[in-house]
Design a protein around this motif. Structure first.
Motif, short mmCIF file in Angstrom:
data_model
loop_
_atom_site.label_atom_id
_atom_site.label_comp_id
_atom_site.label_asym_id
_atom_site.label_seq_id
_atom_site.Cartn_x
_atom_site.Cartn_y
_atom_site.Cartn_z
N HIS A 48 0.82 -1.21 0.00
CA HIS A 48 0.00 0.00 0.00
C HIS A 48 0.86 1.26 0.00
O HIS A 48 0.40 2.31 -0.43
CB HIS A 48 -0.95 0.00 1.21
CG HIS A 48 -1.93 1.12 1.18
ND1 HIS A 48 -2.98 1.17 0.27
CD2 HIS A 48 -2.04 2.24 1.93
CE1 HIS A 48 -3.68 2.26 0.47
NE2 HIS A 48 -3.14 2.93 1.47
N LEU A 49 2.09 1.17 0.47
CA LEU A 49 2.97 2.33 0.54
C LEU A 49 3.78 2.46 -0.74
O LEU A 49 4.76 1.76 -0.94
CB LEU A 49 3.91 2.23 1.74
CG LEU A 49 3.26 2.25 3.11
CD1 LEU A 49 4.30 2.01 4.19
CD2 LEU A 49 2.53 3.56 3.35
N VAL A 50 3.36 3.34 -1.62
CA VAL A 50 4.10 3.63 -2.84
C VAL A 50 4.28 5.14 -2.91
O VAL A 50 3.83 5.80 -3.83
CB VAL A 50 3.41 3.06 -4.11
CG1 VAL A 50 3.47 1.55 -4.13
CG2 VAL A 50 1.97 3.52 -4.22
N ILE A 51 4.97 5.68 -1.89
CA ILE A 51 4.98 7.12 -1.71
C ILE A 51 6.33 7.80 -1.89
O ILE A 51 6.39 9.01 -2.04
CB ILE A 51 4.42 7.51 -0.32
CG1 ILE A 51 5.22 6.81 0.77
CG2 ILE A 51 2.94 7.17 -0.23
CD1 ILE A 51 4.90 7.26 2.17
N ASP A 52 7.41 7.03 -1.84
CA ASP A 52 8.71 7.69 -1.91
C ASP A 52 9.79 6.70 -2.32
O ASP A 52 9.53 5.52 -2.54
CB ASP A 52 9.07 8.34 -0.57
CG ASP A 52 9.09 7.36 0.59
OD1 ASP A 52 9.25 6.14 0.38
OD2 ASP A 52 8.94 7.80 1.74
N ASN A 53 11.01 7.21 -2.43
CA ASN A 53 12.13 6.37 -2.88
C ASN A 53 12.57 5.35 -1.84
O ASN A 53 13.34 4.46 -2.15
CB ASN A 53 13.31 7.24 -3.31
CG ASN A 53 13.87 8.06 -2.17
OD1 ASN A 53 13.17 8.36 -1.20
ND2 ASN A 53 15.12 8.43 -2.28
N ILE A 54 12.08 5.45 -0.64
CA ILE A 54 12.40 4.45 0.39
C ILE A 54 11.44 3.26 0.28
O ILE A 54 11.84 2.11 0.46
CB ILE A 54 12.33 5.08 1.80
CG1 ILE A 54 13.42 6.15 1.92
CG2 ILE A 54 12.47 4.01 2.89
CD1 ILE A 54 13.32 7.00 3.15
N SER A 55 10.20 3.52 -0.06
CA SER A 55 9.21 2.44 -0.13
C SER A 55 9.16 1.75 -1.50
O SER A 55 8.51 0.73 -1.64
CB SER A 55 7.82 2.97 0.23
OG SER A 55 7.44 4.01 -0.63
N LEU A 56 9.87 2.31 -2.48
CA LEU A 56 9.90 1.72 -3.82
C LEU A 56 11.33 1.39 -4.23
O LEU A 56 12.27 2.07 -3.80
CB LEU A 56 9.31 2.69 -4.85
CG LEU A 56 7.84 3.06 -4.69
CD1 LEU A 56 7.49 4.21 -5.61
CD2 LEU A 56 6.96 1.86 -4.96
N ASP A 57 11.49 0.40 -5.08
CA ASP A 57 12.82 0.14 -5.62
C ASP A 57 13.20 1.28 -6.55
O ASP A 57 12.36 2.05 -7.00
CB ASP A 57 12.87 -1.21 -6.34
CG ASP A 57 11.97 -1.27 -7.55
OD1 ASP A 57 12.41 -0.86 -8.64
OD2 ASP A 57 10.81 -1.70 -7.40
N GLN A 58 14.47 1.42 -6.84
CA GLN A 58 14.99 2.58 -7.58
C GLN A 58 14.35 2.72 -8.97
O GLN A 58 13.96 3.83 -9.37
CB GLN A 58 16.51 2.49 -7.71
CG GLN A 58 17.12 3.70 -8.37
CD GLN A 58 18.64 3.64 -8.40
OE1 GLN A 58 19.25 2.69 -7.91
NE2 GLN A 58 19.25 4.65 -8.97
N GLU A 59 14.25 1.63 -9.70
CA GLU A 59 13.68 1.68 -11.05
C GLU A 59 12.22 2.13 -11.01
O GLU A 59 11.79 2.98 -11.80
CB GLU A 59 13.80 0.31 -11.71
CG GLU A 59 13.20 0.25 -13.10
CD GLU A 59 13.23 -1.16 -13.69
OE1 GLU A 59 12.56 -1.37 -14.72
OE2 GLU A 59 13.91 -2.05 -13.13
N THR A 60 11.46 1.56 -10.09
CA THR A 60 10.04 1.91 -9.98
C THR A 60 9.89 3.36 -9.53
O THR A 60 9.05 4.09 -10.06
CB THR A 60 9.33 0.96 -9.00
OG1 THR A 60 9.51 -0.39 -9.45
CG2 THR A 60 7.85 1.26 -8.90
N TRP A 61 10.71 3.80 -8.57
CA TRP A 61 10.64 5.18 -8.11
C TRP A 61 10.93 6.14 -9.26
O TRP A 61 10.26 7.17 -9.41
CB TRP A 61 11.59 5.43 -6.95
CG TRP A 61 11.63 6.88 -6.57
CD1 TRP A 61 12.67 7.73 -6.68
CD2 TRP A 61 10.55 7.65 -6.03
NE1 TRP A 61 12.32 8.99 -6.25
CE2 TRP A 61 11.01 8.96 -5.85
CE3 TRP A 61 9.22 7.36 -5.71
CZ2 TRP A 61 10.21 9.99 -5.35
CZ3 TRP A 61 8.41 8.38 -5.21
CH2 TRP A 61 8.91 9.66 -5.02
N GLN A 62 11.87 5.81 -10.11
CA GLN A 62 12.20 6.67 -11.25
C GLN A 62 11.00 6.79 -12.20
O GLN A 62 10.67 7.88 -12.67
CB GLN A 62 13.43 6.14 -11.99
CG GLN A 62 13.97 7.10 -13.02
CD GLN A 62 14.41 8.42 -12.42
OE1 GLN A 62 15.18 8.45 -11.47
NE2 GLN A 62 13.92 9.52 -12.96
#
Length: 85
Positions: free
Chosen positions: A57-71
């Motif tokens: 449920h947490l897709v809010i920042d570069n900590i909660s997402l892997d680098q590729e997905t965050w980009q």
């Protein structure tokens, strides 16, 4: 029922949503079906495939997402905000 009664075109502003298909709190399919209604034609749903979930449920920042997905998420947000919609 209450939602249906109060829904209106006022909600149909350009909006970008991100959701992990494995979200523990919100159904991706349910949101997808909801957005197919006429009131949400300006909303865009983006599926997030997080490879490092703390919680889906947490897709809010570069900590909660892997680098590729965050980009990818960041690029979509920047494009949305830059479009002026």
């Amino acid at each position: 029922e209450v939602f249906e009664k109060n829904i209106s075109n006022k909600l149909n502003i350009p909006t970008v949503l991100f959701i992990d298909s494995d979200d523990e709190m919100v159904s991706y399919d349910g949101i997808s079906k909801l957005l197919k209604r006429k009131y949400f034609s300006n909303w865009t749903l983006n599926k997030v495939d997080n490879k490092k979930p703390i919680y889906h449920h947490l897709v809010i920042d570069n900590i909660s997402l892997d680098q590729e997905t965050w980009q990818k998420v960041s690029n979509i947000m920047v494009n949305h905000l830059s479009s002026g919609e």
